[in-house]
Design an enzyme around this catalytic site. Structure first.
Site, PDB file in Angstrom:
ATOM      1  CE1 TYR A 135      -2.351  -7.185   0.349  1.00  0.00           C
ATOM      2  CE2 TYR A 135      -2.511  -6.155   2.512  1.00  0.00           C
ATOM      3  CZ  TYR A 135      -3.083  -6.483   1.294  1.00  0.00           C
ATOM      4  OH  TYR A 135      -4.376  -6.116   1.007  1.00  0.00           O
TER       5      TYR A 135
ATOM      6  NE  ARG B 295      -7.358  -4.838   5.877  1.00  0.00           N
ATOM      7  CZ  ARG B 295      -6.707  -4.895   4.727  1.00  0.00           C
ATOM      8  NH1 ARG B 295      -5.661  -4.104   4.509  1.00  0.00           N
ATOM      9  NH2 ARG B 295      -7.085  -5.742   3.783  1.00  0.00           N
TER      10      ARG B 295
ATOM     11  CG  HIS C 118      -1.998  -1.068   1.154  1.00  0.00           C
ATOM     12  ND1 HIS C 118      -2.659  -1.504   2.284  1.00  0.00           N
ATOM     13  CD2 HIS C 118      -2.476  -1.820   0.133  1.00  0.00           C
ATOM     14  CE1 HIS C 118      -3.495  -2.463   1.953  1.00  0.00           C
ATOM     15  NE2 HIS C 118      -3.406  -2.674   0.646  1.00  0.00           N
TER      16      HIS C 118
END
Length: 832
Positions: A275, A328, A266
């Site tokens: 990720y 998150r 991101h």
């Protein structure tokens, strides 16, 4: 092996693409599509030889059990359902689940040794289900692409591609047009791509997302005999292997692995543990899928080895993935042990794709980590490979040295490891986001990048100390290490009645996946430039100037809508000095801003309700300290007698400390909207220092002492530590026994820390002894040069990193460091 920069990779490529940089590739006509599909099937379903092994039995049973559950749901489907309870027509998650369930049934029919292996009738039901879904819910582009883009471009294509691979022969015989129809539809849904293909300039097609999309397209190309698709997908995926050069971004992509081991997704989120983990898994799967199906190219498996050794290993403590790199995902109920289980599978597989010392090191590491739950492994083959490593005579050995300090400055993270503990620190800057919130996950993230830290102790079950229950039970304003304003904030759903801020009519076009949503809601940057630090061998220093986030700055500038809510932060200048027995924390220039008080939390820890917790301490006047005491303590000790662990807090300045233990009961839904409504009860220990809204706020200094005894804490009264400076310009300490002087200089110009003169801003460590060793970095990442003068006898340069010079100056020796485009890297020089 040396890092392969993205710029260097691309400079070596022919115009046709990146085929030269990824093994195993040769001319398009040489791709063995049948072998490629067979490799993929073996990954997911196993082989007769592997599936006969006893350690694989549990996985086979789980595959069969899941398939039978899905078949029961298929039998019980009602109107507008393919599976009972999974309604279709407007919910992208349910559509993705329907495809997932078909895949899970298909998998059981191709798993050698399973009861459904080769069951033609069941396979036909899966194919009929694929046909039904395509006709009613996937093939019509006008009705599709609702909900989250990820479902349409990654989630659904993953399950479809794997299902078609598993049932390739039967689909070809009975529905010969089905694969082509699905491939055409999946191309059309690749709307963040270009002309139905990957677009390397798209912000959606980077890092782990790119690896997922291209992995699917490799398989699709093999199924359709499309050499060009396979070659292009391999070429596109090859770009994720290149080390990111932040000063020469290709396609504007900042996502991926950096030279210091950092991983970003991101564009600004530290994300190794989520990720990054997904990218590791996917590229290792690609290596296995392509094995023997194409010719061999350069050693990219060796590049992945460096990811593991330098990127993942420092962040794994006794089998637990640290919170600081999960974005998150910290609010999810899956544990840090589960995170590492995925990495263990990749490590075991990767060991068969590297050679020599690297292969041996990976096998030792797989054996060193706590035994993984192989039921969560993707591949039966991986289970057998992992068990063979566990059963072998290879000794267990960590990829980390026992004493290690790592500055992940590219992602504003710091890790410090010693036998018995590990310390993990989350920073932020105008380069790296303060936090990540998205999709109802991590609902109260506001201070997670403001110097929040996590102190892991050996022998603990970290599920009882950190993970989702830590964020559930501990107030978001009282995360360990955080200086927060005294106020109450509201979550995004509370503010706006949905999971994001919606205002498509505003010039910034606020929609759920817009860039403005990312910049101001999901993962806003900080406003400060100073965030970084230096390492000297196994020692380290880090610093940060706490600031507002980009949303508050934009709101003040009148760039955001009137109904957009942005919160002002507290201010503080912070340093962390990472030594052997302690971590020293200095905090200065503290302000709650706008007439608010502030609080600095020294530590917050959770424990089970039945654990025996003891707090002891000593006041500065020598009397015993106890919880609730308003007199400033000299030290406090928190001990969990049930678990046999303890942490000490030695206070080097004389502020009162509010410390105590309370019992807290909350639902895990307070941190993630979709978590099960599970109520947890924890004992919460908090030690915090209150800063008034008005008047002079004194600077704060304390040491975290892992595994401390009371006797050890008493020694800090006249111990080896001294604070040399602690204000908004300079924070510095000296450790006499170690011979270390370390400093962060936040202000421009020349500043002193004892006999060390530093041209700031800079982070510096000097260790004196038989030789003098100096470590220097530029935490702002903006400077061309940093100079340090060592006052006293002239010293002669013995060795130095490239870009470091030394010369005699009146009264001492000047070290000059070229920090231009160093991206926070540490430079060292040894003098005598």
């Amino acid at each position: 092996m040396p890092h392969l920069s993205r710029r260097h990779v691309l400079s070596l490529l022919p115009a046709a693409g990146l085929l030269a940089v990824i093994p195993p590739v040769r001319a398009a006509a040489g791709v063995d599509h049948g072998r490629l599909v067979a490799n993929a099937v073996a990954i997911y379903a196993g082989t007769p030889e592997v599936n006969a092994r006893p350690e694989v039995a549990g996985k086979l049973a789980a595959v069969l059990r899941t398939a039978r559950q899905r078949l029961d749901a298929l039998d019980g489907a009602g109107a507008n359902e393919l599976f009972a309870g999974v309604s279709l027509g407007g919910d992208d998650v349910n559509l993705r689940l329907s495809f997932q369930y078909l895949y899970e049934i298909a998998l059981a029919t191709r798993t050698p040794g399973g009861e459904l292996d080769g069951d033609a009738a069941v396979q036909r039901r899966v194919i009929d289900g694929l046909q039904w879904l395509h006709e009613r819910h996937f093939g019509d582009q006008a009705k599709g692409y609702y909900g989250n883009w990820h479902s349409w471009e990654i989630g659904i294509p993953t399950h479809v591609s794997r299902t078609l691979a598993l049932l390739a022969e039967r689909v070809r015989d009975e529905r010969p047009d089905l694969t082509a129809a699905y491939v055409a539809s999946m191309d059309a849904y690749l709307r963040n791509g270009k002309d139905g293909d990957v677009d390397l300039d798209s912000r959606f097609h980077t890092g782990a997302n790119l690896a997922d999309i291209t992995g699917n397209r490799i398989l699709q190309g093999a199924l359709t005999g499309d050499d060009a698709r396979v070659d292009k997908a391999i070429s596109d995926q090859a770009t994720v292997f290149a080390t990111i050069d932040p000063y020469a971004l290709q396609h504007g992509v900042a996502d991926g692995y950096y030279a210091d081991g950092s991983f970003i997704q991101h564009h600004s989120v530290a994300y190794t543990g989520s990720y990054g983990r997904a990218l590791l898994t996917r590229v290792v799967q690609t290596l296995k899928t392509l094995d023997g199906a194409t010719s061999t190219g350069p050693d990219l498996a060796g590049v992945v080895y460096r990811w593991v050794a330098d990127g993942f290993a420092p962040l794994i403590f006794e089998g637990w993935m640290m919170e600081i790199v999960k974005g998150r995902a910290v609010s999810r109920t899956a544990t840090g042990y589960t995170d590492v289980g995925v990495i263990v599978e990749a490590v075991a597989d990767l060991a068969d794709h590297v050679t020599g010392d690297q292969a041996l090191a990976l096998r030792k590491y797989a054996k060193f980590l706590p035994a993984a739950d192989t039921a969560a492994f993707v591949s039966p083959v991986s289970i057998a490979r992992y068990q063979a490593i566990r059963d072998s005579g290879v000794p267990a050995e960590d990829l980390n040295p026992a004493r290690r300090s790592v500055a992940f400055n590219a992602m504003d993270r710091t890790v410090h490891r010693r036998p018995g503990y590990a310390f993990a620190l989350a920073r932020s800057s105008d380069r790296i986001s303060k936090y990540e919130y998205m999709s109802g996950e991590n609902l109260m993230p506001w201070f997670q990048g403001d110097g929040a830290y996590y102190l892991y102790l050996s022998g603990e079950d970290q599920r009882e100390v950190f993970g989702v229950d830590y964020y559930t039970a501990v107030s978001p304003y009282r995360l360990a290490g955080v200086t927060a304003p005294v106020e109450e904030r509201r979550t995004v759903p509370e503010l706006y009645g949905r999971m994001w801020y919606e205002n498509p009519g505003h010039p910034l076009n606020f929609t759920s996946s817009s860039e403005s949503q990312n910049a101001y809601v999901y993962f806003p940057l900080a406003e400060n430039a100073f965030s970084g630090g230096a390492t000297l061998g196994e020692y380290g220093v880090a610093g940060m100037v706490q600031s507002d986030d980009a949303a508050y700055a934009a709101k003040q500038a009148g760039l955001l809508p009137d109904d957009f809510v942005a919160y002002q932060n507290a201010r503080a200048t912070k340093s962390w000095f990472l030594l052997d027995d302690e971590i020293v924390v200095l905090v200065a220039d503290i302000s709650g801003q706008s007439g608010r008080a502030a609080t600095t939390t020294v530590d917050s820890r959770i424990a089970a309700p039945a654990d025996t917790i003891t707090l002891t301490g000593e006041r500065r006047d020598g009397a015993a300290w106890q919880a609730g005491d308003t007199a400033p303590p000299r030290w406090i000790r928190y001990a969990n007698g049930t678990r046999g662990t303890a942490i000490g807090y030695a206070f080097l300045t004389g502020q009162p400390v509010e410390a105590g233990v309370e019992t807290v009961t909350r639902s895990r839904r307070v941190v993630r909207a979709t978590n099960p409504d599970t109520r947890i009860t924890k004992q919460v220990f908090t030690a915090a220092i209150h800063h008034p809204a008005a008047g002079d706020v004194p600077a704060l200094a304390y040491a975290l002492v892992p595994n401390a005894t009371e006797a050890a804490l008493r020694r800090y009264t006249d111990g080896p530590l001294s604070v040399l400076a602690n204000d908004g310009r300079v924070q510095a300490i000296k450790h006499n026994r170690l011979g270390i002087v370390a400093a962060n200089v936040f202000a421009a110009g020349r500043h002193h820390a004892e006999r060390v003169q530093i041209d700031g801003p800079a982070s510096v460590i000097v260790r004196s002894g038989e030789r003098t060793v100096v470590a220097v970095s530029d935490p702002t990442m903006d400077r061309d040069h940093v100079t340090v003068v060592l006052r006293g006898a002239s010293l002669r340069l013995d060795s130095a990193d490239e870009g470091v010079t030394a010369r005699r100056v009146p009264g001492g020796t000047e070290i000059r460091v070229n920090t231009h485009h160093a991206h926070g890297r540490t430079f060292t020089a040894t003098l005598r």
